[in-house]
Design a protein around this motif. Structure first.
Motif, mmCIF file in Angstrom:
data_model
loop_
_atom_site.group_PDB
_atom_site.id
_atom_site.type_symbol
_atom_site.label_atom_id
_atom_site.label_comp_id
_atom_site.label_asym_id
_atom_site.label_seq_id
_atom_site.Cartn_x
_atom_site.Cartn_y
_atom_site.Cartn_z
ATOM 1 N N THR A 25 0.829 -1.200 0.000
ATOM 2 C CA THR A 25 0.000 0.000 0.000
ATOM 3 C C THR A 25 0.870 1.259 0.000
ATOM 4 O OG1 THR A 25 -1.730 -1.194 1.186
ATOM 5 C CG2 THR A 25 -1.847 1.202 1.229
ATOM 6 N N PHE A 59 -3.550 1.382 -4.354
ATOM 7 C CA PHE A 59 -3.504 2.089 -3.074
ATOM 8 C C PHE A 59 -4.823 1.953 -2.333
ATOM 9 C CE2 PHE A 59 -4.584 6.037 -0.801
ATOM 10 C CZ PHE A 59 -3.700 5.906 0.258
ATOM 11 N N GLY A 62 -5.383 -1.676 -1.076
ATOM 12 C CA GLY A 62 -4.613 -1.982 0.130
ATOM 13 C C GLY A 62 -5.143 -1.259 1.354
ATOM 14 N N LEU A 63 -5.465 0.017 1.197
ATOM 15 C CA LEU A 63 -5.953 0.810 2.324
ATOM 16 C C LEU A 63 -7.281 0.272 2.852
ATOM 17 C CD1 LEU A 63 -5.461 3.379 4.068
ATOM 18 C CD2 LEU A 63 -6.917 4.566 2.424
ATOM 19 N N SER A 95 -12.674 0.201 -4.265
ATOM 20 C CA SER A 95 -11.559 0.739 -5.049
ATOM 21 C C SER A 95 -11.945 0.881 -6.510
ATOM 22 C CB SER A 95 -10.339 -0.172 -4.929
ATOM 23 O OG SER A 95 -9.955 -0.303 -3.590
#
Length: 133
Positions: A25, A59, A62-63, A95
């Protein structure tokens, strides 16, 4: 073993798995920041924009996976792999929503009915993913 995931090894290495998820991430966040600061959006080609959207997607994936895992682990003490599976699926959908919305906005194609239809599609996908088999 189910598919490509070895559940026994993953259960033994939860901290290492979370560390890899955090580092991935952070690397994707670094990639997004690098693309934003070192490229001009007016002169950048399609490849640069594709890498930007891919990095943004990774990103957010992952977050939101990390956030989902942390919330699920605090609320109930179920199996880690179950929390990971649900969190990853929901993070993927969120996402995808964010990244597609940004791409549509960049092309001036983001209208409320397009967004509403896309949100409804993702809700239906999530509902079908929760149907017991």
């Amino acid at each position: 073993m189910c598919g490509i995931i070895n559940y026994q090894v993953m259960a033994e290495n939860i901290k290492m798995h979370l560390a890899l998820l955090v580092s991935g991430t952070l690397l994707s966040a670094f990639s997004v920041a690098s693309i934003i600061f070192f490229s001009d959006p007016k002169t950048a080609g399609n490849l640069t924009h594709s890498f930007l959207y891919l990095s943004l997607f990774l990103f957010w994936l992952g977050l939101f996976t990390l956030i989902g895992i942390l919330i699920r682990r605090r609320l109930n003490s179920g199996l880690y792999i179950t929390s990971l599976k649900i969190s990853t699926r929901q993070a993927f959908l969120i996402s995808l929503l964010i990244t597609v919305s940004l791409a549509l906005k960049a092309q001036d194609l983001l209208f409320w009915w397009v967004e509403a239809g896309f949100v409804l599609l993702l809700i239906v996908i999530e509902l079908f993913a929760n149907v017991p088999s």
